[in-house]
Design a protein around this motif. Structure first.
Motif, PDB file in Angstrom:
ATOM      1  N   ARG A   1      60.232   1.448 -59.123  1.00  0.00           N
ATOM      2  CA  ARG A   1      61.212   0.173 -59.176  1.00  0.00           C
ATOM      3  C   ARG A   1      61.279   0.595 -60.247  1.00  0.00           C
ATOM      4  NH1 ARG A   1      57.734  -4.414 -57.534  1.00  0.00           N
ATOM      5  NH2 ARG A   1      56.504  -3.960 -55.611  1.00  0.00           N
TER       6      ARG A   1
ATOM      7  N   LEU B   1      57.188  -0.208 -65.656  1.00  0.00           N
ATOM      8  CA  LEU B   1      57.282   1.054 -65.161  1.00  0.00           C
ATOM      9  C   LEU B   1      57.744   1.376 -64.262  1.00  0.00           C
ATOM     10  CD1 LEU B   1      52.915   2.175 -65.210  1.00  0.00           C
ATOM     11  CD2 LEU B   1      55.281   2.520 -67.480  1.00  0.00           C
TER      12      LEU B   1
ATOM     13  N   SER C   1      56.350  -0.358 -52.026  1.00  0.00           N
ATOM     14  CA  SER C   1      55.838  -1.493 -51.931  1.00  0.00           C
ATOM     15  C   SER C   1      55.003  -0.683 -50.491  1.00  0.00           C
ATOM     16  CB  SER C   1      55.520  -2.690 -51.527  1.00  0.00           C
ATOM     17  OG  SER C   1      55.000  -3.072 -50.620  1.00  0.00           O
TER      18      SER C   1
ATOM     19  N   ARG D   1      51.643 -12.812 -44.294  1.00  0.00           N
ATOM     20  CA  ARG D   1      53.388 -12.251 -43.650  1.00  0.00           C
ATOM     21  C   ARG D   1      53.536 -13.640 -42.358  1.00  0.00           C
ATOM     22  NH1 ARG D   1      52.038  -9.619 -48.043  1.00  0.00           N
ATOM     23  NH2 ARG D   1      50.621  -8.079 -48.374  1.00  0.00           N
TER      24      ARG D   1
ATOM     25  N   GLN E   1      53.265  -2.151 -48.359  1.00  0.00           N
ATOM     26  CA  GLN E   1      52.906  -3.364 -47.620  1.00  0.00           C
ATOM     27  C   GLN E   1      53.326  -3.099 -46.655  1.00  0.00           C
ATOM     28  OE1 GLN E   1      54.378  -6.770 -49.096  1.00  0.00           O
ATOM     29  NE2 GLN E   1      54.561  -7.385 -46.741  1.00  0.00           N
TER      30      GLN E   1
ATOM     31  N   GLU F   1      46.845  -1.770 -53.286  1.00  0.00           N
ATOM     32  CA  GLU F   1      47.563  -2.635 -52.042  1.00  0.00           C
ATOM     33  C   GLU F   1      46.691  -2.640 -50.770  1.00  0.00           C
ATOM     34  OE1 GLU F   1      52.526  -3.067 -51.262  1.00  0.00           O
ATOM     35  OE2 GLU F   1      51.620  -0.906 -51.968  1.00  0.00           O
TER      36      GLU F   1
ATOM     37  N   TYR G   1      54.601   3.249 -60.914  1.00  0.00           N
ATOM     38  CA  TYR G   1      53.257   3.357 -61.649  1.00  0.00           C
ATOM     39  C   TYR G   1      52.664   3.142 -60.019  1.00  0.00           C
ATOM     40  CZ  TYR G   1      54.437  -1.440 -58.771  1.00  0.00           C
ATOM     41  OH  TYR G   1      54.385  -2.218 -57.473  1.00  0.00           O
TER      42      TYR G   1
ATOM     43  N   GLU H   1      50.869 -11.093 -64.754  1.00  0.00           N
ATOM     44  CA  GLU H   1      50.757 -10.882 -63.183  1.00  0.00           C
ATOM     45  C   GLU H   1      50.018  -9.631 -63.372  1.00  0.00           C
ATOM     46  OE1 GLU H   1      54.913 -10.843 -60.571  1.00  0.00           O
ATOM     47  OE2 GLU H   1      53.083  -9.625 -59.988  1.00  0.00           O
ATOM     48  N   ILE H   2      48.822  -9.744 -62.617  1.00  0.00           N
ATOM     49  CA  ILE H   2      48.158  -8.041 -62.429  1.00  0.00           C
ATOM     50  C   ILE H   2      48.917  -7.723 -60.468  1.00  0.00           C
ATOM     51  CG2 ILE H   2      47.096  -8.104 -63.876  1.00  0.00           C
ATOM     52  CD1 ILE H   2      44.464  -8.004 -61.933  1.00  0.00           C
TER      53      ILE H   2
ATOM     54  N   GLY I   1      48.702  -3.966 -59.137  1.00  0.00           N
ATOM     55  CA  GLY I   1      49.196  -2.717 -60.164  1.00  0.00           C
ATOM     56  C   GLY I   1      48.176  -2.696 -61.099  1.00  0.00           C
TER      57      GLY I   1
ATOM     58  N   GLU J   1      63.358  -1.122 -62.777  1.00  0.00           N
ATOM     59  CA  GLU J   1      64.005  -1.831 -63.636  1.00  0.00           C
ATOM     60  C   GLU J   1      64.745  -2.394 -65.232  1.00  0.00           C
ATOM     61  OE1 GLU J   1      61.951  -4.954 -62.825  1.00  0.00           O
ATOM     62  OE2 GLU J   1      60.241  -3.429 -61.702  1.00  0.00           O
TER      63      GLU J   1
ATOM     64  N   GLU K   1      60.952  -5.376 -51.743  1.00  0.00           N
ATOM     65  CA  GLU K   1      60.738  -5.856 -53.034  1.00  0.00           C
ATOM     66  C   GLU K   1      62.013  -6.635 -53.627  1.00  0.00           C
ATOM     67  OE1 GLU K   1      58.153  -8.677 -53.188  1.00  0.00           O
ATOM     68  OE2 GLU K   1      57.146  -6.890 -51.935  1.00  0.00           O
TER      69      GLU K   1
HETATM   70  O1  4AD Z   1      54.590  -9.272 -56.893  1.00  0.00           O
HETATM   71  P1  4AD Z   1      54.609  -7.408 -55.991  1.00  0.00           P
HETATM   72  O2  4AD Z   1      56.116  -6.888 -56.369  1.00  0.00           O
HETATM   73  O3  4AD Z   1      54.482  -7.239 -55.011  1.00  0.00           O
HETATM   74  C1  4AD Z   1      54.777  -5.956 -53.546  1.00  0.00           C
HETATM   75  O4  4AD Z   1      55.237  -5.621 -53.982  1.00  0.00           O
HETATM   76  C2  4AD Z   1      53.383  -6.681 -52.627  1.00  0.00           C
HETATM   77  N1  4AD Z   1      54.114  -5.589 -51.237  1.00  0.00           N
HETATM   78  C3  4AD Z   1      52.483  -6.233 -52.532  1.00  0.00           C
HETATM   79  C4  4AD Z   1      51.557  -6.451 -50.840  1.00  0.00           C
HETATM   80  O5  4AD Z   1      51.175  -7.645 -50.904  1.00  0.00           O
HETATM   81  N2  4AD Z   1      51.397  -4.953 -50.531  1.00  0.00           N
HETATM   82  O6  4AD Z   1      53.782  -6.351 -56.794  1.00  0.00           O
HETATM   83  C5  4AD Z   1      52.926  -6.369 -57.281  1.00  0.00           C
HETATM   84  C6  4AD Z   1      52.022  -5.499 -58.048  1.00  0.00           C
HETATM   85  C7  4AD Z   1      52.746  -6.606 -59.757  1.00  0.00           C
HETATM   86  O7  4AD Z   1      51.499  -7.748 -59.663  1.00  0.00           O
HETATM   87  C8  4AD Z   1      52.287  -5.762 -60.490  1.00  0.00           C
HETATM   88  O8  4AD Z   1      51.093  -5.607 -61.048  1.00  0.00           O
HETATM   89  C9  4AD Z   1      52.467  -4.579 -59.979  1.00  0.00           C
HETATM   90  O9  4AD Z   1      52.307  -4.556 -58.850  1.00  0.00           O
HETATM   91  N3  4AD Z   1      54.076  -4.287 -60.284  1.00  0.00           N
HETATM   92  C10 4AD Z   1      54.313  -3.706 -61.334  1.00  0.00           C
HETATM   93  N4  4AD Z   1      53.416  -3.165 -62.541  1.00  0.00           N
HETATM   94  C11 4AD Z   1      54.261  -1.608 -63.190  1.00  0.00           C
HETATM   95  N5  4AD Z   1      55.617  -1.555 -63.643  1.00  0.00           N
HETATM   96  C12 4AD Z   1      56.201  -2.665 -62.563  1.00  0.00           C
HETATM   97  N6  4AD Z   1      57.702  -2.282 -62.921  1.00  0.00           N
HETATM   98  C13 4AD Z   1      55.755  -3.391 -61.564  1.00  0.00           C
HETATM   99  N7  4AD Z   1      56.557  -3.808 -60.583  1.00  0.00           N
HETATM  100  C14 4AD Z   1      55.771  -4.979 -59.865  1.00  0.00           C
END
Ligand code: 4AD
Length: 456
Positions: free
Chosen positions: A229, A239, A206, A386, A208, A246, A242, A379-380, A427, A231, A186
């Motif tokens: 992450r 967080l 992730s 792909r 994925q 997936e 987390y 966003e959750i 998440g 962040e 990501e």
């Molecule tokens: O949208 P994200 O970054 O998507 C992925 O990581 C894809 N590779 C997932 C996939 O397709 N298998 O993250 C997915 C979800 C977000 O919608 C959010 O709910 C959660 O992960 N998320 C976090 N939750 C808490 N703290 C953070 N820093 C988060 N970053 C993402």
């Protein structure tokens, strides 16, 4: 003590007498002698009575001490959180009085097992409700003993159970990809790097890419693993570590992916509400909770941009939103709160999304991608189809300035029997913040990690 009838242990949460019978043939019906073990959660002294609410992690039981017991040194100096064994008789709660689960224990004997500190060191001083947030995070191990935090953790466990059950109903297999990796998913800006025997490695963002490699051998798969992450910003929904739920599905279309996601979310909620314990906690934490109605609203990114312009919600620069803008957290939440129902926001521009996302054949500016937005949180879930074409993926690496060599195992999927496939990541803490109406995802994690905090 030997002269007393044989004590039996009951679980404090047993509301249904028939269930108590499973553990104790005599049940907790009035007149039953029991021995309970737990900690003093609340207490209240009157002239001749001491009321103790005992907690054992399963539930609460009101115990009443009278007579000589009340005059003992141990009871006169009793502190909250002291662990104790109490023997006595179950009695019906007198009319018009209230006790957890409508039952109470009339004690005739007790043993202190572990005294809890009092005075300045008392638990109520350490985790006073008006304490500043940092103090509460430092004392998270004690905060967890509170009714609210422990309820959230119980809903969390039930949610994990529900997801696993729903995945199983969909014949999806659980796998556990590694947390230590040498690839990003990501974007490089949120990678946690570390030294791995002299090589660069990262904590996974992730799973994925690994899930995608499982499709040929295992069929549709899922995982429940930590994602990490780095962040840079302190927000109430980010967080550093987390729990990421997936899933990846093979031979599907984008519409299949959206339909599956909607069905999964609704099935998990249905299972949670059918669970007597979880639904009780959800009702206490979030009394207004209503399962979302189906079908979920599906909205294209470009329509969301128009919506934001119409509603005069500006972008991060304070300008009206335009195609290509990242919809920032504040704007996204405002929109979700006004619409006030789950939204599948789809077809994000390729430029603002991850390298692996498949483009929409009818408009190659955008991707077959989806974010699930929930009122109160935003966003959750993030998901997409792909890229399944080898050449297109190679171009995507180049476009992003990524060296394709560490991704050889991912790229190989397009070389050996590629297929249209997609998946998503949810998440868990964000899902719980929505379900349990918590202000921040930090309250939905056992020991939250966020910028500047890795303790306790
Ligand atoms: O949208 P994200 O970054 O998507 C992925 O990581 C894809 N590779 C997932 C996939 O397709 N298998 O993250 C997915 C979800 C977000 O919608 C959010 O709910 C959660 O992960 N998320 C976090 N939750 C808490 N703290 C953070 N820093 C988060 N970053 C993402």
């Amino acid at each position: 003590d030997a002269s007393l009838p044989k004590p039996v242990r009951i679980r404090l949460d047993e509301t249904d007498p028939a269930k108590v019978k499973l553990r104790t043939p005599e049940s907790d019906a009035p007149g039953t002698r029991v021995r309970v073990l737990g900690r003093v959660h609340r207490m209240r002294a009157q002239k001749d009575y001491v009321f103790i609410t005992l907690s054992d992690g399963y539930g609460y039981l009101q115990c009443i001490l009278t007579g000589d017991l009340v005059k003992t040194y141990d009871i006169m100096t009793l502190t909250l959180e002291t662990s104790i064994a109490i023997h006595g008789e179950m009695r019906a709660v007198p009319p018009k009085q209230h006790a957890p689960n409508d039952r109470e224990l009339h004690a005739d004997f007790f043993t202190i097992i572990g005294r809890a500190a009092g005075d300045k060191e008392a638990i109520t001083t350490r985790v006073a409700p008006d304490a500043d947030p940092q103090t509460l995070y430092d004392n998270r191990h004690l905060v967890l003993r509170g009714e609210t935090s422990s309820s959230v953790m119980k809903v969390r466990a039930a949610t994990l159970r529900a997801f696993r059950k729903a995945f199983e109903e969909n014949r999806m297999l659980e796998v556990t990809p590694p947390a230590m990796v040498q690839t990003q998913v990501e974007g490089g800006s949120t990678l946690f790097g570390f030294d791995y025997y002299g090589e660069n490695a990262y904590l996974t963002q992730s799973s994925q890419l690994y899930l995608e490699t499982c499709l040929p051998s295992l069929g549709d798969v899922f995982c429940v693993c930590p994602s990490f992450r780095a962040e840079k910003s302190l927000t109430r929904r980010h967080l550093s570590e987390y729990t990421h739920v997936e899933a990846e599905l093979d031979f599907i279309t984008f519409t299949d992916l959206l339909d599956h996601l909607e069905a999964m979310i609704c099935r998990v909620i249905e299972l949670l509400l059918a669970d007597p314990e979880a639904s009780k906690h959800i009702a206490t934490l979030n009394p207004d909770f209503k399962p979302p109605s189906r079908p979920f609203k599906r909205m294209k990114y470009s329509d969301a941009i128009d919506w934001l312009v119409e509603h005069e919600i500006p972008n991060e620069e304070g300008q009206p939103h335009k195609f290509g803008d990242d919809i920032a957290e504040a704007a996204e939440r405002k929109m979700t709160d006004i619409i006030n129902q789950p939204i599948f926001l789809t077809h994000f521009p390729a430029e603002i999304k991850a390298f692996y996302m498949k483009k929409d054949e009818s408009d190659r500016r955008v991707t077959e991608s989806v974010d699930v937005l929930m009122p109160g949180v935003g966003e959750i879930v993030g998901g997409s189809m792909r890229m399944d074409d080898w050449n297109e993926l190679m171009d995507a690496y180049k476009h992003e300035g990524m060296d394709p060599s560490p991704y050889y195992w991912y790229t190989d999927q397009r070389k050996y029997g590629t297929s249209p496939h997609g998946g998503y990541g949810l998440g868990l803490e964000r899902f719980l913040a929505w379900l349990c109406a918590r202000y921040t995802v930090r309250d939905c994690s056992l020991y939250p990690r966020f910028t500047g905090r890795c303790t306790p």
